[in-house]
Scaffold this motif. Structure first.
Motif, short mmCIF file in Angstrom:
data_model
loop_
_atom_site.label_atom_id
_atom_site.label_comp_id
_atom_site.label_asym_id
_atom_site.label_seq_id
_atom_site.Cartn_x
_atom_site.Cartn_y
_atom_site.Cartn_z
N UNK A 75 0.87 -1.17 0.00
CA UNK A 75 0.00 0.00 0.00
C UNK A 75 0.91 1.23 0.00
N UNK A 76 0.96 1.93 -1.11
CA UNK A 76 1.83 3.11 -1.24
C UNK A 76 1.05 4.41 -1.07
N UNK A 77 -0.13 4.33 -0.50
CA UNK A 77 -0.96 5.52 -0.29
C UNK A 77 -1.03 5.83 1.21
N UNK A 78 -1.51 7.01 1.56
CA UNK A 78 -1.57 7.41 2.98
C UNK A 78 -2.80 6.87 3.74
N UNK A 79 -3.63 6.08 3.07
CA UNK A 79 -4.85 5.57 3.70
C UNK A 79 -4.88 4.04 3.67
N UNK A 80 -5.64 3.47 4.59
CA UNK A 80 -5.80 2.01 4.65
C UNK A 80 -6.66 1.52 3.49
N UNK A 81 -6.25 0.40 2.88
CA UNK A 81 -7.00 -0.25 1.81
C UNK A 81 -7.62 -1.53 2.33
N UNK A 82 -8.75 -1.92 1.78
CA UNK A 82 -9.41 -3.17 2.13
C UNK A 82 -9.27 -4.12 0.94
N UNK A 83 -8.90 -5.37 1.23
CA UNK A 83 -8.68 -6.36 0.18
C UNK A 83 -9.41 -7.64 0.56
N UNK A 84 -10.08 -8.25 -0.42
CA UNK A 84 -10.70 -9.55 -0.18
C UNK A 84 -10.71 -10.36 -1.47
N UNK A 85 -10.97 -11.66 -1.31
CA UNK A 85 -11.06 -12.56 -2.46
C UNK A 85 -12.52 -12.88 -2.72
N UNK A 86 -12.90 -12.93 -4.00
CA UNK A 86 -14.29 -13.16 -4.39
C UNK A 86 -14.36 -14.26 -5.46
N UNK A 87 -14.72 -15.48 -5.07
CA UNK A 87 -14.88 -16.54 -6.06
C UNK A 87 -15.93 -16.16 -7.10
#
Length: 115
Positions: A48-60
């Motif tokens: 994450x190269x940004x100043x904010x938190x990112x959300x990541x998930x997997x979606x079949x």
């Protein structure tokens, strides 16, 4: 014939070591979806190269979601993604975000943005 077999093995070796490197930008309150198509398994190393938190998930592709992560600024993550499963990266902030990706494995992946 011997030369053909050697060339085929060399090409296979080069192809199997191939990777995709990208810095991806996400608009505010937007998502980036990697692999929302039929494909084999792949691996992702990201930062994450940004100043904010990112959300990541997997979606079949057949529905659902799992393996949700919240990646803080400058945090790294390594993920293994099953075949026919998309990786969804979400930017819930009001600012543009960026994430550095290195993808290996099956690289025949669709790439789309969703709001």
């Amino acid at each position: 014939m011997k030369n053909f077999c050697l060339a085929a093995l060399t090409l296979l070796g080069i192809t199997s070591c191939a990777s995709l490197n990208s810095t991806t930008f996400l608009k505010p309150n937007n998502t980036f979806v990697l692999g929302k198509n039929e494909h084999g398994a792949f691996q992702v190393n990201l930062k994450n190269t940004s100043p904010n938190t990112l959300s990541i998930y997997q979606a079949p592709l057949n529905g659902g979601k799992h393996s949700t992560l919240h990646i803080k600024p400058n945090q790294r993550a390594s993920l293994k993604v099953d075949k026919n499963t998309a990786l969804v990266i979400s930017n819930p902030s009001p600012d543009t975000a960026s994430v550095r990706l290195r993808v290996t494995g099956d690289l025949g992946l669709s790439m789309t943005y969703n709001k």
